[in-house]
Design an enzyme around this catalytic site. Sequence first.
Site, PDB file in Angstrom:
ATOM      1  N   LYS A  48       0.188   9.879  -3.175  1.00  0.00           N
ATOM      2  CA  LYS A  48      -0.911   9.417  -4.508  1.00  0.00           C
ATOM      3  C   LYS A  48      -1.146  10.689  -4.804  1.00  0.00           C
ATOM      4  CE  LYS A  48      -5.149   8.510  -3.275  1.00  0.00           C
ATOM      5  NZ  LYS A  48      -6.182   9.272  -4.032  1.00  0.00           N
ATOM      6  N   ASN A  49      -1.492  11.575  -4.058  1.00  0.00           N
ATOM      7  CA  ASN A  49      -2.159  12.818  -4.315  1.00  0.00           C
ATOM      8  C   ASN A  49      -1.218  13.953  -4.870  1.00  0.00           C
ATOM      9  OD1 ASN A  49      -4.696  11.615  -3.939  1.00  0.00           O
ATOM     10  ND2 ASN A  49      -5.074  12.878  -1.982  1.00  0.00           N
ATOM     11  N   ARG A  58     -11.938  10.166  -9.858  1.00  0.00           N
ATOM     12  CA  ARG A  58     -12.367  11.503 -10.175  1.00  0.00           C
ATOM     13  C   ARG A  58     -11.201  12.374 -10.693  1.00  0.00           C
ATOM     14  NH1 ARG A  58     -15.955  13.252  -8.189  1.00  0.00           N
ATOM     15  NH2 ARG A  58     -15.238  15.454  -7.999  1.00  0.00           N
ATOM     16  N   CYS A 111     -19.421  10.951  -5.702  1.00  0.00           N
ATOM     17  CA  CYS A 111     -18.548   9.718  -5.001  1.00  0.00           C
ATOM     18  C   CYS A 111     -19.179   9.505  -3.685  1.00  0.00           C
ATOM     19  CB  CYS A 111     -17.234   9.999  -5.198  1.00  0.00           C
ATOM     20  SG  CYS A 111     -16.550  10.688  -3.637  1.00  0.00           S
ATOM     21  N   ARG A 159     -18.948  16.486  -4.947  1.00  0.00           N
ATOM     22  CA  ARG A 159     -17.890  16.919  -5.280  1.00  0.00           C
ATOM     23  C   ARG A 159     -17.876  17.406  -6.886  1.00  0.00           C
ATOM     24  NH1 ARG A 159     -13.581  12.097  -3.521  1.00  0.00           N
ATOM     25  NH2 ARG A 159     -12.054  14.024  -4.109  1.00  0.00           N
ATOM     26  N   ASP A 206      -8.608  13.812   5.209  1.00  0.00           N
ATOM     27  CA  ASP A 206      -8.241  12.477   4.799  1.00  0.00           C
ATOM     28  C   ASP A 206      -8.004  11.870   5.908  1.00  0.00           C
ATOM     29  OD1 ASP A 206      -7.100  13.329   1.543  1.00  0.00           O
ATOM     30  OD2 ASP A 206      -9.073  13.311   2.402  1.00  0.00           O
ATOM     31  N   ILE A 253     -15.031  19.857   5.094  1.00  0.00           N
ATOM     32  CA  ILE A 253     -14.765  19.918   3.686  1.00  0.00           C
ATOM     33  C   ILE A 253     -15.887  18.984   2.854  1.00  0.00           C
ATOM     34  CG2 ILE A 253     -12.994  19.232   2.059  1.00  0.00           C
ATOM     35  CD1 ILE A 253     -12.030  21.266   4.077  1.00  0.00           C
ATOM     36  N   ARG A 275      -6.638   1.660  -3.646  1.00  0.00           N
ATOM     37  CA  ARG A 275      -6.582   2.966  -4.576  1.00  0.00           C
ATOM     38  C   ARG A 275      -5.399   3.913  -3.852  1.00  0.00           C
ATOM     39  NH1 ARG A 275     -11.998   5.647  -5.811  1.00  0.00           N
ATOM     40  NH2 ARG A 275     -10.446   7.020  -6.759  1.00  0.00           N
TER      41      ARG A 275
HETATM   42  C1  EPZ Z   1      -8.339  16.387  -3.001  1.00  0.00           C
HETATM   43  O1  EPZ Z   1      -9.576  16.379  -3.664  1.00  0.00           O
HETATM   44  C2  EPZ Z   1      -7.709  14.938  -2.787  1.00  0.00           C
HETATM   45  N1  EPZ Z   1      -7.627  14.138  -3.808  1.00  0.00           N
HETATM   46  C3  EPZ Z   1      -8.808  14.483  -1.812  1.00  0.00           C
HETATM   47  O2  EPZ Z   1      -8.202  13.197  -1.289  1.00  0.00           O
HETATM   48  C4  EPZ Z   1      -8.867  15.464  -0.347  1.00  0.00           C
HETATM   49  O3  EPZ Z   1      -9.895  14.617   0.452  1.00  0.00           O
HETATM   50  C5  EPZ Z   1      -9.345  16.776  -0.999  1.00  0.00           C
HETATM   51  O4  EPZ Z   1      -8.617  17.197  -1.837  1.00  0.00           O
HETATM   52  C6  EPZ Z   1      -9.552  17.669   0.072  1.00  0.00           C
HETATM   53  O5  EPZ Z   1      -8.278  17.842   0.633  1.00  0.00           O
HETATM   54  C7  EPZ Z   1      -6.787  14.185  -4.740  1.00  0.00           C
HETATM   55  O6  EPZ Z   1      -6.113  15.361  -4.192  1.00  0.00           O
HETATM   56  C8  EPZ Z   1      -6.710  13.473  -6.104  1.00  0.00           C
HETATM   57  P1  EPZ Z   1     -11.311  19.737  -3.254  1.00  0.00           P
HETATM   58  P2  EPZ Z   1     -10.501  17.382  -4.445  1.00  0.00           P
HETATM   59  O7  EPZ Z   1     -11.609  20.297  -4.764  1.00  0.00           O
HETATM   60  O8  EPZ Z   1      -9.297  18.049  -5.247  1.00  0.00           O
HETATM   61  C9  EPZ Z   1     -15.832  21.439  -3.315  1.00  0.00           C
HETATM   62  C10 EPZ Z   1      -8.417  11.057  -0.970  1.00  0.00           C
HETATM   63  O9  EPZ Z   1      -8.532  10.486  -0.098  1.00  0.00           O
HETATM   64  N2  EPZ Z   1     -15.615  21.612  -4.640  1.00  0.00           N
HETATM   65  O10 EPZ Z   1     -10.404  20.585  -2.566  1.00  0.00           O
HETATM   66  O11 EPZ Z   1     -11.426  16.805  -5.390  1.00  0.00           O
HETATM   67  C11 EPZ Z   1     -15.915  20.029  -2.947  1.00  0.00           C
HETATM   68  O12 EPZ Z   1     -17.135  19.328  -3.088  1.00  0.00           O
HETATM   69  C12 EPZ Z   1      -9.041  12.068  -1.608  1.00  0.00           C
HETATM   70  O13 EPZ Z   1      -6.909  10.717  -1.447  1.00  0.00           O
HETATM   71  C13 EPZ Z   1     -16.360  22.462  -5.311  1.00  0.00           C
HETATM   72  O14 EPZ Z   1     -17.577  22.935  -4.814  1.00  0.00           O
HETATM   73  O15 EPZ Z   1     -11.099  18.012  -3.207  1.00  0.00           O
HETATM   74  C14 EPZ Z   1     -15.346  19.652  -1.328  1.00  0.00           C
HETATM   75  O16 EPZ Z   1     -16.526  20.056  -0.562  1.00  0.00           O
HETATM   76  C15 EPZ Z   1     -10.456  11.889  -1.126  1.00  0.00           C
HETATM   77  N3  EPZ Z   1     -16.258  22.681  -6.777  1.00  0.00           N
HETATM   78  C16 EPZ Z   1     -14.444  20.973  -1.404  1.00  0.00           C
HETATM   79  O17 EPZ Z   1     -14.639  21.802  -2.338  1.00  0.00           O
HETATM   80  C17 EPZ Z   1     -15.125  22.581  -7.325  1.00  0.00           C
HETATM   81  O18 EPZ Z   1     -15.013  22.805  -8.399  1.00  0.00           O
HETATM   82  C18 EPZ Z   1     -13.055  20.453  -1.387  1.00  0.00           C
HETATM   83  O19 EPZ Z   1     -12.968  19.825  -2.401  1.00  0.00           O
HETATM   84  C19 EPZ Z   1     -14.107  21.731  -6.613  1.00  0.00           C
HETATM   85  C20 EPZ Z   1     -14.338  21.454  -5.042  1.00  0.00           C
END
Ligand code: EPZ
Length: 417
Positions: free
Chosen positions: A22-23, A92, A116, A121, A306, A328, A398
Amino acid sequence: MDRFLIEGGVPLNGEIQTSGAKNAALPALAACLLTPEPVTLHRIPRVKDIATMTSLLRAVGAKVDMDGGTVRVEAKEFVKTEAPYELVKTMRASSLVLGPMAARCGTARVSMPGGCAIGARPINLHILGLEQLGAQIAQTHGYIEASAPDGLRGATVHFDRITVTGTEDLMMAAVLARGETILQNAAREPEVTDLAHLLIRMGARIEGAGSSTIRIEGVESLHGAEHTIIPDRIEAGTFLIGGAITGGNLLVTQCNPEHLGALIAKLKLCGVAVSEEASNAVRVKAGVALRACDMITEEYPGFPTDLQAQYMALMTQADGISMVTETIFENRFMHAPELMRMGASIRIEGRQAIVAGPRELTGAQVMSSDLRASASLVLAALVAKGQTTVDRVYHMDRGYERIEQKLAGAGARVTRV
Ligand code: EPZ
């Protein structure tokens, strides 16, 4: 609202086939907006988030045809460049269209995703990166408005934090920017690398995907392409943990063992027999006893956040005390109180959960809070004595394709009502 009824106590045996990731599919679908020519993607999982993304592509004017796991997208012209709130609030990852639309059309209006269940996030790093590529950004009425009437220009972007979709968004914006872009402290997830492979097939010039530094040389335009999405490592990992927690002998097929290194190493330390069969299958066989092992989530190639909830369920059955640390997201232990209602012994201290095992779990009425927490509750239900009802399984829909059929195919007694 659908729920699962699960009779515990049956080991998972036989085979379960992994679907496409999915991702990886979500950014790949967004990338189709970067060219007017048709892009064909294979092995797209039939899950709710994909349906949301295809609705979003249609809403901006792209033609989308779906045939089983194959999706063909043709974004010849745009009727608008907006990702509306009602779509973004359900997923998102809609923010992944921000980069492609800013790059292709020079304008993009995307609803702020909002928080969320697992954390605030923010997408501040997506926005900061786009500004460094020359986009003007306004944030009004809950929307982000990016404009780059003269196109984007390459720049060096250093991410304060490693962000998966931030890296993907900026990579997609940079492929049409003038000049060279360097992404530093980029995410190394396999889904980032898979997106780069698709973009390169579409004519982009990208080096270093999968490492912390990605170089992109902008090009005038991209052309159509065909691409098969990588297997879903989180789905595969969920099933491997399922085989271990139920004391079964389970072969997970059509997966990529290389993407599961951290989990396979951890399962072996816990005393689970894990073996790779062929190039795309992994077998788990429960050993004599399950040993408690500490685990800390980290960006790839560390242990995936995850799979943290699923691993916590496993540790409730392990002999000893294990410390599970979530680095994370700030609020990703919501499965813990539900596991405790089933009999688990877990203490939460900030980012750490201390699990004491083994504890016999008994079936109960439990509630899903987010996609991976619900997977954790299903795994616990498979080993619990008696019947468990897992509510709000739309969270699972989802990100897991036909999960009850896949589990039932390996012997689980699970029905959707
Ligand atoms: C991706 O989310 C995945 N989703 C998530 O999977 C996964 O948990 C996550 O990466 C971490 O591996 C998709 O790929 C669609 P991040 P993403 O940006 O990209 C902070 C699932 O279960 N951050 O890597 O949104 C954030 O708050 C989902 O399939 C900022 O502060 O995660 C987090 O603490 C859940 N500012 C950390 O970085 C930003 O602009 C990592 O988030 C972006 C992120």
